[in-house]
Design a protein around this motif. Sequence first.
Motif, PDB file in Angstrom:
ATOM      1  N   LYS A 185       0.835  -1.198   0.000  1.00  0.00           N
ATOM      2  CA  LYS A 185       0.000   0.000   0.000  1.00  0.00           C
ATOM      3  C   LYS A 185       0.874   1.254   0.000  1.00  0.00           C
ATOM      4  CE  LYS A 185      -3.826  -2.158   2.551  1.00  0.00           C
ATOM      5  NZ  LYS A 185      -4.667  -2.066   3.774  1.00  0.00           N
ATOM      6  N   PRO A 186       0.391   2.324  -0.624  1.00  0.00           N
ATOM      7  CA  PRO A 186       1.130   3.596  -0.586  1.00  0.00           C
ATOM      8  C   PRO A 186       1.281   4.086   0.851  1.00  0.00           C
ATOM      9  CG  PRO A 186      -0.583   3.649  -2.263  1.00  0.00           C
ATOM     10  CD  PRO A 186      -0.828   2.413  -1.457  1.00  0.00           C
ATOM     11  N   ASN A 187       2.380   4.738   1.135  1.00  0.00           N
ATOM     12  CA  ASN A 187       2.628   5.290   2.461  1.00  0.00           C
ATOM     13  C   ASN A 187       3.456   6.564   2.310  1.00  0.00           C
ATOM     14  OD1 ASN A 187       5.481   4.449   2.308  1.00  0.00           O
ATOM     15  ND2 ASN A 187       4.680   2.366   2.621  1.00  0.00           N
ATOM     16  N   PHE A 188       3.904   7.108   3.427  1.00  0.00           N
ATOM     17  CA  PHE A 188       4.653   8.361   3.392  1.00  0.00           C
ATOM     18  C   PHE A 188       5.896   8.245   2.512  1.00  0.00           C
ATOM     19  CE2 PHE A 188       8.210  10.837   5.212  1.00  0.00           C
ATOM     20  CZ  PHE A 188       7.746  12.119   4.954  1.00  0.00           C
ATOM     21  N   PHE A 189       6.639   7.142   2.658  1.00  0.00           N
ATOM     22  CA  PHE A 189       7.880   6.985   1.911  1.00  0.00           C
ATOM     23  C   PHE A 189       7.620   6.818   0.413  1.00  0.00           C
ATOM     24  CE2 PHE A 189       9.324   5.764   6.169  1.00  0.00           C
ATOM     25  CZ  PHE A 189      10.485   6.520   6.262  1.00  0.00           C
ATOM     26  N   THR A 190       6.581   6.068   0.046  1.00  0.00           N
ATOM     27  CA  THR A 190       6.278   5.916  -1.381  1.00  0.00           C
ATOM     28  C   THR A 190       5.835   7.237  -1.990  1.00  0.00           C
ATOM     29  OG1 THR A 190       3.984   5.228  -0.943  1.00  0.00           O
ATOM     30  CG2 THR A 190       5.636   3.488  -1.096  1.00  0.00           C
ATOM     31  N   ASN A 191       5.116   8.048  -1.206  1.00  0.00           N
ATOM     32  CA  ASN A 191       4.703   9.360  -1.695  1.00  0.00           C
ATOM     33  C   ASN A 191       5.918  10.254  -1.931  1.00  0.00           C
ATOM     34  OD1 ASN A 191       3.869  12.413  -0.653  1.00  0.00           O
ATOM     35  ND2 ASN A 191       2.381  11.507  -2.041  1.00  0.00           N
ATOM     36  N   VAL A 192       6.871  10.219  -0.990  1.00  0.00           N
ATOM     37  CA  VAL A 192       8.098  10.995  -1.163  1.00  0.00           C
ATOM     38  C   VAL A 192       8.849  10.503  -2.393  1.00  0.00           C
ATOM     39  CG1 VAL A 192      10.349  11.566  -0.164  1.00  0.00           C
ATOM     40  CG2 VAL A 192       8.315  11.541   1.293  1.00  0.00           C
ATOM     41  N   GLY A 193       8.907   9.172  -2.561  1.00  0.00           N
ATOM     42  CA  GLY A 193       9.617   8.600  -3.696  1.00  0.00           C
ATOM     43  C   GLY A 193       9.011   8.990  -5.035  1.00  0.00           C
ATOM     44  N   GLN A 194       7.698   9.059  -5.089  1.00  0.00           N
ATOM     45  CA  GLN A 194       7.021   9.421  -6.331  1.00  0.00           C
ATOM     46  C   GLN A 194       7.190  10.905  -6.667  1.00  0.00           C
ATOM     47  OE1 GLN A 194       2.977   8.079  -5.814  1.00  0.00           O
ATOM     48  NE2 GLN A 194       3.598   5.945  -5.567  1.00  0.00           N
TER      49      GLN A 194
END
Length: 363
Positions: free
Chosen positions: A282-291
């Motif tokens: 699931k998307p999370n804080f780190f994946t959002n930063v990565g994107q």
Amino acid sequence: MKRDLYIDFAKGFATISIIFIHTAFWSGQFYMPVEARVFSLVFDVALFYALSGITSGNNIEKTLYRLLKLQITYMVFVTFLFFLDYFFKVFGLTFFSFEWLKDFYSTFGSKYVPTSISSVPQWDILGNWYLHQYSNCDTFPVVMGSFWYLKVYYILTVLGVLILRFFPKHINWFIGICIVLTLIFNIFPQYYPSGQVGYVAFYMAVFLVANRMKGKKIPTRIIPVLYGSVAIALAWMFWNYGGDIFYKLNKQKFPPKVPYIIWTLFSLVTLFVFYNRLKIEKPNFFTNVGQNAIFFYFAQGMSSSIVYFLVVPLKDSMSWWLLVLIIYPINILLAVIISKGLKKVDDIGWKVLEFLREKTATR
């Protein structure tokens, strides 16, 4: 194609780590011990080049289009930065004084105090920024101090896609050439070339090795061997260079020399070990930063400059570790807020360019 959230997660983690590095090595120089600052380099910029290698393909047109978009986004950002810096200086000169501005900039340290400030825009500086000559931005000094990565990224990506496209059966040879060149430069330091050659030789090897890892999974039985090899390399580093080399690792980074290269092995091995093993569902804080990594990378230079004004008055009033626990989260929060603003600035910039394109197009 389903998005690999592990790549986004790793990129986000690396970005947050970069924010910590710039917290430690910029404002942190006023209060953090050297040991803590050096340990911040455990997860460093090499991860970005590895992740770029994993996600790169041999489609030249697609790669160049992606780089063109990045260049335009970069130019929109530095234009915004240029005017922000200029208007702040005009504000200072108009309502205060040159001495007030000098006192303001002294917060970053004496070497960042400009000897003169003009109320006329220095357009040559903006032009040089467009062409990746990263002269200092007085109001946000960390920004240009962290942009060396971008120039190397452009070079690696262009050379990398050419190798992947035209020499797909010779990738191992290119990896070998890069490793041999890196060793030669370090064994004979008098021949270590200036400029970008040293950076490209090492990081191109990282890029291509990562590309070879695309879609693969390191066997479980190999993992102890890899970490054992890293431990042996670290032990050899301290035995050969002495314990003091630990305190010099940041200087060994520009350009990358053997001690710093060995230091990066732990993070690179960890990245590859968890690749295709750690599942991010699931998307999370780190994946959002990565994107949104590019906007966070731009933002962290501004936020890491702003936190100086919290560090300087607080550095003598509490323990360094407590101040880190205050400043680092604030830096991340500022980077989140600024990145959202920069994304809107980027949208406006693209709309302006589209408007100009339509109005100037031949009908």
